[in-house]
Every structure is written in structure tokens, then in C-alpha cells.
Design a protein around this motif. Structure first.
Motif, PDB file in Angstrom:
ATOM      1  N   PRO A   1     -53.014  10.761  50.668  1.00 30.03           N
ATOM      2  CA  PRO A   1     -53.699   9.460  50.580  1.00 30.03           C
ATOM      3  C   PRO A   1     -53.661   8.843  49.182  1.00 30.03           C
ATOM      4  CG  PRO A   1     -54.971  10.972  51.911  1.00 30.03           C
ATOM      5  CD  PRO A   1     -53.850  11.776  51.330  1.00 30.03           C
ATOM      6  N   ALA A   2     -53.724   9.674  48.158  1.00 29.01           N
ATOM      7  CA  ALA A   2     -53.692   9.158  46.793  1.00 29.01           C
ATOM      8  C   ALA A   2     -52.400   8.424  46.480  1.00 29.01           C
ATOM      9  CB  ALA A   2     -53.902  10.303  45.800  1.00 29.01           C
ATOM     10  N   PHE A   3     -51.351   8.713  47.237  1.00 30.15           N
ATOM     11  CA  PHE A   3     -50.053   8.054  47.035  1.00 30.15           C
ATOM     12  C   PHE A   3     -49.682   7.170  48.226  1.00 30.15           C
ATOM     13  CE2 PHE A   3     -49.978  11.536  44.044  1.00 30.15           C
ATOM     14  CZ  PHE A   3     -49.383  10.956  42.925  1.00 30.15           C
ATOM     15  N   GLY A   4     -50.713   6.659  48.890  1.00 31.87           N
ATOM     16  CA  GLY A   4     -50.491   5.674  49.931  1.00 31.87           C
ATOM     17  C   GLY A   4     -50.311   6.204  51.335  1.00 31.87           C
ATOM     18  N   GLY A   5     -50.413   7.527  51.505  1.00 30.68           N
ATOM     19  CA  GLY A   5     -50.227   8.107  52.829  1.00 30.68           C
ATOM     20  C   GLY A   5     -51.484   8.047  53.678  1.00 30.68           C
ATOM     21  N   ASP A   6     -51.324   8.365  54.954  1.00 33.34           N
ATOM     22  CA  ASP A   6     -52.442   8.392  55.893  1.00 33.34           C
ATOM     23  C   ASP A   6     -53.014   9.807  55.957  1.00 33.34           C
ATOM     24  OD1 ASP A   6     -53.233   9.036  58.975  1.00 33.34           O
ATOM     25  OD2 ASP A   6     -53.778   6.982  58.439  1.00 33.34           O
ATOM     26  N   GLU A   7     -54.310   9.940  55.710  1.00 28.93           N
ATOM     27  CA  GLU A   7     -54.935  11.267  55.630  1.00 28.93           C
ATOM     28  C   GLU A   7     -54.761  12.072  56.913  1.00 28.93           C
ATOM     29  OE1 GLU A   7     -59.226  13.444  54.686  1.00 28.93           O
ATOM     30  OE2 GLU A   7     -58.989  11.292  54.344  1.00 28.93           O
ATOM     31  N   LYS A   8     -55.064  11.468  58.041  1.00 26.91           N
ATOM     32  CA  LYS A   8     -54.988  12.195  59.304  1.00 26.91           C
ATOM     33  C   LYS A   8     -53.550  12.603  59.622  1.00 26.91           C
ATOM     34  CE  LYS A   8     -59.106  10.068  61.344  1.00 26.91           C
ATOM     35  NZ  LYS A   8     -59.630   9.253  62.463  1.00 26.91           N
ATOM     36  N   LYS A   9     -52.603  11.707  59.329  1.00 30.11           N
ATOM     37  CA  LYS A   9     -51.202  12.033  59.584  1.00 30.11           C
ATOM     38  C   LYS A   9     -50.735  13.163  58.676  1.00 30.11           C
ATOM     39  CE  LYS A   9     -46.592   9.998  60.036  1.00 30.11           C
ATOM     40  NZ  LYS A   9     -45.766   8.775  59.912  1.00 30.11           N
ATOM     41  N   TRP A  10     -51.131  13.122  57.397  1.00 35.03           N
ATOM     42  CA  TRP A  10     -50.720  14.173  56.463  1.00 35.03           C
ATOM     43  C   TRP A  10     -51.254  15.530  56.915  1.00 35.03           C
ATOM     44  CZ3 TRP A  10     -51.985  18.253  53.493  1.00 35.03           C
ATOM     45  CH2 TRP A  10     -51.098  18.637  52.496  1.00 35.03           C
ATOM     46  N   ILE A  11     -52.531  15.595  57.242  1.00 32.19           N
ATOM     47  CA  ILE A  11     -53.133  16.861  57.671  1.00 32.19           C
ATOM     48  C   ILE A  11     -52.495  17.351  58.956  1.00 32.19           C
ATOM     49  CG2 ILE A  11     -55.256  17.930  58.547  1.00 32.19           C
ATOM     50  CD1 ILE A  11     -55.262  17.725  55.537  1.00 32.19           C
ATOM     51  N   SER A  12     -52.238  16.458  59.887  1.00 31.07           N
ATOM     52  CA  SER A  12     -51.600  16.847  61.150  1.00 31.07           C
ATOM     53  C   SER A  12     -50.210  17.407  60.903  1.00 31.07           C
ATOM     54  CB  SER A  12     -51.515  15.642  62.091  1.00 31.07           C
ATOM     55  OG  SER A  12     -52.805  15.169  62.428  1.00 31.07           O
ATOM     56  N   GLU A  13     -49.409  16.695  60.119  1.00 29.85           N
ATOM     57  CA  GLU A  13     -48.041  17.143  59.877  1.00 29.85           C
ATOM     58  C   GLU A  13     -48.009  18.417  59.035  1.00 29.85           C
ATOM     59  OE1 GLU A  13     -45.396  14.119  58.534  1.00 29.85           O
ATOM     60  OE2 GLU A  13     -45.746  12.845  60.282  1.00 29.85           O
ATOM     61  N   TYR A  14     -48.905  18.515  58.069  1.00 31.17           N
ATOM     62  CA  TYR A  14     -48.964  19.732  57.257  1.00 31.17           C
ATOM     63  C   TYR A  14     -49.341  20.933  58.115  1.00 31.17           C
ATOM     64  CZ  TYR A  14     -50.764  23.271  54.099  1.00 31.17           C
ATOM     65  OH  TYR A  14     -51.011  24.473  53.467  1.00 31.17           O
ATOM     66  N   THR A  15     -50.329  20.771  58.987  1.00 32.00           N
ATOM     67  CA  THR A  15     -50.789  21.888  59.810  1.00 32.00           C
ATOM     68  C   THR A  15     -49.709  22.316  60.793  1.00 32.00           C
ATOM     69  OG1 THR A  15     -53.070  21.082  59.592  1.00 32.00           O
ATOM     70  CG2 THR A  15     -52.646  22.727  61.295  1.00 32.00           C
TER      71      THR A  15
END
Length: 231
Positions: free
Chosen positions: A163-177
């Protein structure tokens, strides 16, 4: 990141369950896995489990300095942890078990140790990278407990920015997990493969949109977990 009392309690109890099978944690728990440097055996110990070639020396030194009932005995091993293999040292393991089971000082030190060594750095990383959700904090905290950090080998498997670099928090956590789940399942070590129950639990919560961890109990590896005092 502002976590409520129940969110913080639930996070810790989920991690404790993932590591020792008990929501309150097992301060005396010892396991031996061949997951040390170059796949050598090592001790994992304590409420949320720390490793012989990781941070166990720090924990032992903290306990020694706190003058617990077994501090003098464990002081003989403090400088050896992580340098001299201790997996077959029955005296050392018995001292750790006894301190964790019988000495309130060890339990206090472990709470302080896991806070300072894993929880605070995880939350700092989450804050710096713009995460705000309780489930995001839990996913990051689990990564710090289990792997020591957000591993780059996993992070590079997907493109979403934090999110700090413009990403979507929920999408980042989903894809990371999802990427972490695949990485665990395909790891060369069977013990690491088996630990994918952690990511499967978080993927279930992501599917339920339980971003504020308000829906519980949460099932972690067959155990239903609630915040302290809620079941």
C-alpha cells in the motif's frame, strides 16, 4: 497500526496454536527438526517457538539476566547456544523444559522476548509498508515467527505493490499468502511442507473477508481459537 485488545489477543493465540497446538502457548515446548543451517537438527523452544540457530541464544541470555530459578544453571549454556550443537544435550533440554513449566520468570521473559524479537518488528514492517488491517498484521506476524521476515523468494513471485507504494492491501495480502502457501507446499523439507496449514488458515479468513478478525473462532490446524476470555 491500531489493534484492539481482542485483535492482539487473537493474533497471539493463533500463532501460539500454530506453533505449539495450544492457544495459551506452551512455554516448555521443545521440538527437534532438521531445519537448521544445511538441514542440521536444531532445537525449537517456547511459547511461540524460537530456534537454536535463530534467536534461542537471545532468549536464554535474557532469562539468565533475569535471575530466574534456573538462570545459574542455564548460564553455563548461554554462550554455547547456536555455536555448539545442543540437540542431544539432555541436561540443557531438561533445564529449558523445567524453566518453561515451573518458573514464572521464564514465562515473563518469553512474553517479552516474542514481543521484542518478532511482534514489534513485524508490526513496524506492516506500518512502514502501509498496511492497516488486523488480518494483514496477523499474516505478517506469522511470517516473522515462521521465517524471520517477509522472504524475498516469496515476495518476488507476484507483482502487487505494498500500500505504501500504491498497491491494494487486500490484494497484496491475498497474493502473498497464496505465494507463500505454494512455497511451503513445494519446499524441499517435509517439515516445512507440513506447515502449510498456517497459510491455508489465513486463506480461509481472506475468503471470509475477515479483515478485522471480528469473526471467530478461527480454526488453526484443527483448533478453534478465540481471543482470551471469549470462549
Amino acid at each position: 497500526m491500531n489493534l484492539t485488545k481482542d485483535q492482539r489477543s487473537l493474533m497471539e493465540r493463533i500463532i501460539n496454536t500454530a506453533e505449539t497446538g495450544k492457544a495459551e502457548g506452551n512455554y516448555a515446548a521443545i521440538s527437534i527438526y532438521a531445519d537448521g543451517p544445511h538441514d542440521i537438527k536444531q532445537i525449537t523452544y517456547g511459547r511461540s517457538q524460537t530456534t537454536e540457530y535463530g534467536n534461542l541464544r537471545k532468549l536464554v541470555k535474557m532469562y539468565v539476566a533475569a535471575n530466574g530459578t534456573l538462570s545459574a544453571a542455564l548460564a553455563l549454556y548461554a554462550e554455547k547456544v547456536g555455536s555448539v550443537p545442543l540437540t542431544d544435550n539432555a541436561d540443557f533440554k531438561n533445564l529449558l523444559r523445567s524453566a518453561g513449566k515451573n518458573d514464572p520468570v521464564m514465562r515473563i521473559i518469553q512474553d517479552q522476548f516474542f514481543e521484542e524479537t518478532y511482534f514489534s518488528p513485524a508490526i513496524k514492517w506492516a506500518d512502514v509498508n502501509g498496511f492497516t488491517k488486523a488480518l494483514s498484521a496477523l499474516v505478517v506476524y506469522d511470517s516473522y515467527i515462521h521465517s524471520g521476515s517477509i522472504l524475498w523468494v516469496i515476495r518476488q513471485k507476484f507483482d502487487e505493490n505494498t500500500p505504501a507504494f500504491g498497491g491494494d492491501e487486500k490484494k497484496w495480502i491475498s497474493e502473498y499468502t497464496k505465494a507463500r502457501n505454494d512455497w511451503l507446499l513445494n519446499h524441499q523439507r517435509p517439515a516445512v511442507q507440513a506447515s502449510a496449514y498456517r497459510t491455508k488458515a489465513y486463506l480461509s479468513q481472506i475468503e471470509k473477508e475477515n479483515w478485522d478478525l471480528s469473526i471467530f473462532p478461527i480454526n488453526m490446524n484443527g483448533t478453534n481459537v478465540t481471543p482470551a476470555g471469549n470462549g
